[in-house]
Design an enzyme around this catalytic site. Sequence first.
Site, mmCIF file in Angstrom:
data_model
loop_
_atom_site.group_PDB
_atom_site.id
_atom_site.type_symbol
_atom_site.label_atom_id
_atom_site.label_comp_id
_atom_site.label_asym_id
_atom_site.label_seq_id
_atom_site.Cartn_x
_atom_site.Cartn_y
_atom_site.Cartn_z
ATOM 1 N N ASP A 294 -27.789 -20.662 -55.602
ATOM 2 C CA ASP A 294 -29.242 -20.536 -56.107
ATOM 3 C C ASP A 294 -29.475 -21.660 -55.230
ATOM 4 O OD1 ASP A 294 -31.819 -20.380 -57.989
ATOM 5 O OD2 ASP A 294 -30.462 -20.889 -59.902
ATOM 6 N N LYS B 83 -39.377 -26.207 -52.438
ATOM 7 C CA LYS B 83 -38.807 -24.785 -52.282
ATOM 8 C C LYS B 83 -40.530 -24.599 -52.293
ATOM 9 C CE LYS B 83 -37.031 -20.762 -54.993
ATOM 10 N NZ LYS B 83 -36.389 -20.749 -56.027
ATOM 11 N N GLU C 288 -34.067 -14.011 -56.348
ATOM 12 C CA GLU C 288 -33.989 -14.389 -57.949
ATOM 13 C C GLU C 288 -33.399 -13.231 -59.503
ATOM 14 O OE1 GLU C 288 -36.113 -17.809 -57.874
ATOM 15 O OE2 GLU C 288 -34.666 -18.424 -56.522
ATOM 16 N N ASP D 134 -37.815 -14.384 -65.254
ATOM 17 C CA ASP D 134 -37.737 -15.623 -64.390
ATOM 18 C C ASP D 134 -38.748 -16.285 -64.781
ATOM 19 O OD1 ASP D 134 -37.055 -17.375 -63.022
ATOM 20 O OD2 ASP D 134 -35.728 -15.473 -61.756
#
Lengths: 613, 229
Positions: free
Chosen positions: A8, A72, A171, A193
Amino acid sequence: MRRIVGIDLGTTNSLVAYFDPQTGAAKCIPGPYGETLCPSVVSLDPDGSIIVGEPARRRLHTQPERTIYSVKRLMGRGPADVQNELRLFPFRIDSASQNVIRVKLGSKLFTPPEISAFILRELKIWAEAYFAEPVDRAVVTVPAYFNDAQRQATKDAGRIAGLEVLRLVNEPTAAALAYGLHEKRRGKVAVYDLGGGTFDISILKLVSTSEGDIYQVLSTNGDTHLGGDDIDNLLQALFHEKILQQHQVDFSPRAELAQELRTALIRVKHELSEKDAAALRFPLPNGAMFVHEFTRGALEALICPIVDRTMGPVKQALADAQLKPGDLDEVVLVGGATRTPLVRRTVQEYFNRPPHTELNPDEVVALGAAVQADILERGVKNMLLLDVTPLSLGIETYGGAVAKIIPRNSTIPASAQELYTTGVDNQTGIDIHVLQGEREMARDCRSLARFTLKVPPAPAGLPRIEVKFLIDANGILQVSARDVRTSEQHSLEVQPSYGLSDSEVERMLEESIEYAEQDFAERQLTEARTEAEAILSATAKALSAEQVAGLALEEKRRIDAAVATLKEAAAGDDYKLIRSRIDALNQATTHLAEVVMNSALSAALEGRKVAEV
Amino acid sequence: MSATRTASMSPLICWSCRERALGPHFCSNCGKIQQLPRDVDYFAFFGLPRKLWIEGAELEKKFLQLSWQLHPDNFVHATEREKDLSLERSSQLNDAYRTLREPVSRVEYLLAIEGARKEGEQKQQAPPELLEEVFGLNESLDELREAKAGGGDLSALKTRLEAAENNFQEKLAEVDEQLQGIAREWDAALDNNVENVARNKLMARMNDLLNRRSYIRNLVRNVAAELTG
């Protein structure tokens, strides 16, 4: 067969996990500090080495201009996209960058995939230490709403880190896999999420068939720039202003102070998830103490607009799946930001059912990635994942409009063929512009790539070239072309609008190997020095023992010489030299060690005799 | 091309074992995944005749079954050739399912492979019997835009537009019903092996309905966008 790990690669934290076929469960792999969470922070040491994770996170305060977090958010984006974002970040991007962002750490420039590669490589090292064998293949997770360029950038990061990325998994889908394995759920599931920097909502249908369980994603939506970071940014901006007004202290030119304030605010935010009130106490450089009492209610009023922003994508995803909130059987919460009580309440009220939070929201995505890694390792035995593309794929037509050729939420792999011909005699090229997004006009969609189909000169309308657009199981676009009349494959050079070319990735891979070798040498040196210290102190101790008083002068001299040369080597940085002198000292002290051992042994035996008497 | 034909799905010779391959997606002899012949349409992919009535649950079951076999997750350790074939086949499977699952896109696709889909100039033109209503609607839309720009009262206009939107939604439902009726006729025509002329007439009627449908749908979408925007 070497293991495939699940990774992850998060905005705030990254994790690596594996599936243990013996226990039938996925497990996160701890790092050297015993923690499974590796902060997604990278720092360039003044000596040129790269520091990743917790030690890098501590440098955010001491060396903010050499340290980067939340990289990210920059993946797969162009410099123009991130101007707003960069206002609150202490790091700078190179102004000369065109279609690829280059971040300055100290005096060196790095692209976001290179920085992400440092994080991946750290996790690779964790896994290799854990298994005591090389790890070179991984499943890596990405936000479901990541576009083609963001996915490609993630894959590039894997390659630069020396990892073959066998699959990019969304994800929320990974989380559903982890939950499904954990609880054996059935029916329709919504996965909400909210992570550090991205928000995803996915609607899945879990079907049991005679072959096994199918996880079919019906729809997905989200916002790749919405997460816990936004709450932190909001708080930070607010308190910069408050402190400026009340104490005339300006934080904006002081990156260190700004970082410390941010950390303090994050701590208060976390406290308020547990308690109803918390206080921020922050010492200012002018000696004053800035104090602010928070209540949970006040914080919620502040962050309410951010939580509300998640509801638009939630409604769209439900509409696309042709479902109403009440149709869902389960709701699952994923991501650290879903610990916020306001988020839980909002989700619970909308779906009118308590959400699942049994699995650690920080770990669940990595665990799901490990499950997918196991599926790939052993073949589809009893579980199959069918995911979708989050954004419609289109091509630009006359007047800047977009013709959608693969609609969003199509199960992937998905493809579309378009037939092209020429409009005028002897036309030698046809320009094609590929885009991703839901808007009608090309300028409002994300440009993925432009390319020119080369056509041999012929009368207008005669050439017939079929272009195939294929979105693979990673959600990444592949383009190929075929001459319809000859059936021959048509060569094609597609230049991505944002991102790295193959040769750039190749070069970065080589550079990263250099870094890896440097790091390897460093690790070796540290280990050799530690070992040298251990044997030196053991030797000194042995020599001082009474029992060795009768040691031959010759032997004593040999040992002293070996000690001196080892000390000399340990002061230098040639780990191989240190190792060979450790061996030499070991040899010189073999007899000494025996003497010490024997006398210790006889002392122990004598002791027993005495005790027995 | 005969409409009842179910195209043969398998190439004659397997690329891997060089034997005759009889299975629809995998070689009956060596079990390797097979390349699709170029002329295989979505109906043939599922082993279905070119009929318009498809049982949704049955189609989904076939789709999931084939997904188990064709998905790239199954081919991680296979040769490059097999990986490519899996990618090609599974994308075709998904494209085929996406297209055949919805009744309207199913009709559109059927007409396309039969060479009977003609959008042409008719796309932008209002069907004659709708002209009056469309005219009225456009007027209301203009008024709404003006009122928005001028800050006038919107509620009366909005109510009028919402009524018009509902009206066109109903028309859309009517078109869908008519389309279903012809679809049944088409299936019966296939069963009875009627001649091409009659079949072409049915296809022409379906084509007209599709154009009408896409016109009304655009109208509804524009009205909805103005109302929410």
